[in-house]
Design an enzyme around this catalytic site. Structure first.
Site, short mmCIF file in Angstrom:
data_model
loop_
_atom_site.label_atom_id
_atom_site.label_comp_id
_atom_site.label_asym_id
_atom_site.label_seq_id
_atom_site.Cartn_x
_atom_site.Cartn_y
_atom_site.Cartn_z
CE LYS A 180 40.09 -34.66 -32.37
NZ LYS A 180 41.07 -35.72 -32.66
CG ASN A 181 40.33 -37.77 -29.41
OD1 ASN A 181 40.33 -37.49 -30.61
ND2 ASN A 181 41.27 -37.32 -28.58
NE ARG A 183 50.43 -40.87 -34.92
CZ ARG A 183 50.04 -41.81 -34.12
NH1 ARG A 183 48.87 -41.75 -33.56
NH2 ARG A 183 50.84 -42.85 -33.89
CB CYS A 194 51.98 -35.61 -36.36
SG CYS A 194 52.02 -35.94 -34.61
NE ARG A 199 50.32 -38.51 -31.83
CZ ARG A 199 49.15 -37.89 -31.97
NH1 ARG A 199 49.07 -36.81 -32.69
NH2 ARG A 199 48.08 -38.36 -31.39
CG ASP A 213 44.55 -34.10 -26.48
OD1 ASP A 213 45.72 -34.13 -26.90
OD2 ASP A 213 43.68 -34.91 -26.87
NE ARG A 229 43.36 -33.04 -37.45
CZ ARG A 229 44.28 -33.49 -36.60
NH1 ARG A 229 45.41 -32.86 -36.46
NH2 ARG A 229 44.07 -34.59 -35.90
#
Ligand code: UD1
Length: 417
Positions: free
Chosen positions: A22-23, A93, A117, A122, A305, A397
């Site tokens: 995802k990132n 974000r 968040c 952040r 994470d 997500r």
């Protein structure tokens, strides 16, 4: 709203395939704004954040030619709208990743400020400072970051804090700036290195990715992107811990073991068997878990994470484990929920002290953010009895079909409305 119901206590067995990162795909999608023509991205994980980014690009004027399976084809030549609206940025974000590309491409941008968040304030002050150093005029008005520039100029910029999306944003902007940009104390995450390589394939001149200093020589245009997204290291780490916490045995396929090295080493330290074979990792639990300490750091350190998921594992270890969170200031939202399952955790600022217990018990639970939710799923898989996790949109997500992948491994898990 959907809930996930888990009957815990069953060891996971079998094989799971890791999806695209995802990132990695989010910045690559933002980078398509810098190109002209037909971009082809394969290996795309179909998660909510990716859908949000695609919707944002469409809002900006991109033409999504096809979005089927794991492949997206899009053309951003007509993306002339500079505004990323609040309703999209507030749900994700990482939408702020379009700030640099919009300024580089259009010379103007209007991007909603993401706001706080669940895991902390952040801010995006470093993104803004960097773009100002490149000559952009940036101001805040009615909750939006406004930017304007008549051609970005290369600069030398030092990140006070290592920032993943900050590095990505400035690297994208610098690719089309005039002259040389040097980013110091840059992020070294695999997702940043991948973005640099993809931009380079599209014609950008970038050196030093994967080190503290990235140098970018601006070019006047970029060719379309054609790439395959690499496997998600956080999803891989989550399934590794799932095998360990349920005392099962799982073969995790389609991984880059180097990306999850700190997780492998920590699991081995906790007496979990981990074997690497090419792009597969076999994780076997079953031996009593030893309590180990962990401290989060930017890559190549232990990832923030995976902190929540690792903490879930440590709640069932023998002895005392100390977990320190150094990347985000408020990333212990899972602690209160884990305690409701019987975990013994004390918080002291950025440190969690975990005294292992023999069992966790199922409970009604509330997901608070993406990775905290994953830690609750893991704890529930190991707990005695039933857990019902609400607000599971957080999981959607970032995890592809999590309950399907887990039930294929034998978990008693279902989604209810
Ligand atoms: C990215 C990841 C996220 C991961 C995080 C850290 C994406 C889409 N998200 O988030 O999953 O948890 O890296 O590995 O890739 N900071 C500032 N000012 C800034 C920017 C950041 O103070 O302008 C601070 C943050 O508040 C945080 C730290 O720097 O304390 C690291 O944040 P950053 O690396 O920017 O995280 P993200 O890129 O948002």
């Amino acid at each position: 709203m959907d809930k996930i119901v888990i009957e815990g206590g069953r060891p996971l067995e079998g094989t799971v395939k890791i999806s695209g990162a995802k990132n990695a795909v989010l910045p690559v999608l933002a980078a398509t704004l810098l190109t002209r023509g037909r971009n082809v991205i394969e290996g795309v994980p179909k998660v909510r954040d990716v859908a949000t980014m695609i919707q944002l690009l469409e809002d900006l004027g991109a033409e999504i030619e096809s979005n089927r399976g794991e492949k997206i084809v899009l053309d951003t030549s007509c993306a002339n709208n500079p505004e990323a609206p609040y309703d999209l940025v507030s749900t994700m974000r990482a939408s702020c990743l379009v700030l640099g590309p919009l300024l580089a491409k259009l010379g103007r941008a209007r991007v909603s400020l993401p706001g706080g968040c669940a895991i902390g304030a952040r801010p995006i002050d470093l993104h803004i400072k960097g773009l100002e150093a490149m000559g952009a005029k940036v101001w805040l008005e009615q909750g939006y970051v406004h930017g304007a520039v008549d051609g970005l100029k290369g600069t030398q910029f030092y990140f006070d804090t290592v920032s993943v999306t900050g590095t990505a944003n400035l690297m994208m902007a610098a690719s089309l700036a005039e002259g040389e940009t040097i980013l110091e104390n840059a992020a070294k995450e695999p997702e940043v290195v991948f973005l640099a390589n993809i931009l380079s394939q599209a014609g950008a001149k970038i050196e030093g990715q994967g080190t503290d200093t990235i140098t970018i020589q601006g070019v006047s245009s970029l060719k379309p992107i054609d790439c395959q997204i690499f496997p998600d290291r956080i999803e891989a780490g989550t399934y590794m811990i799932a095998a360990a916490i349920t005392q099962g045995e799982v073969l995790i396929e389609n991984c880059i073991p180097q990306h999850v090295e700190p997780i492998i080493l920590k699991l081995q330290e906790a007496q979990v068997d981990v074997e690497v074979d090419g792009s597969s990792i076999r994780v076997r639990g079953g031996r009593p878990l030893t309590a180990v300490n962990a401290k989060t750091h930017p890559y190549p350190g232990f990832p923030t994470d995976i902190q929540a998921q690792f903490m879930a594992l440590m709640t069932l270890s023998r002895g005392q484990s100390i977990i320190m969170e150094t990347v985000f200031e408020n990333r212990f939202m899972h602690v209160a929920e884990l305690k409701r399952m019987g975990a013994d955790i004390t918080l002291d600022g950025h440190t969690a002290i975990i005294n292992g217990v023999q069992n966790l018990s199922g409970a009604p639970l509330m997901a608070t953010d993406l990775r905290a939710s994953a830690s609750l799923v893991l704890a529930a898989l190991a707990a005695k009895g039933q857990s019902v996790i609400s607000r599971v949109y957080h999981i959607d997500r970032g995890y592809v079909s999590m309950e399907k992948k887990l039930s294929n491994l034998g978990a008693r898990i279902k989604r209810v409305q």
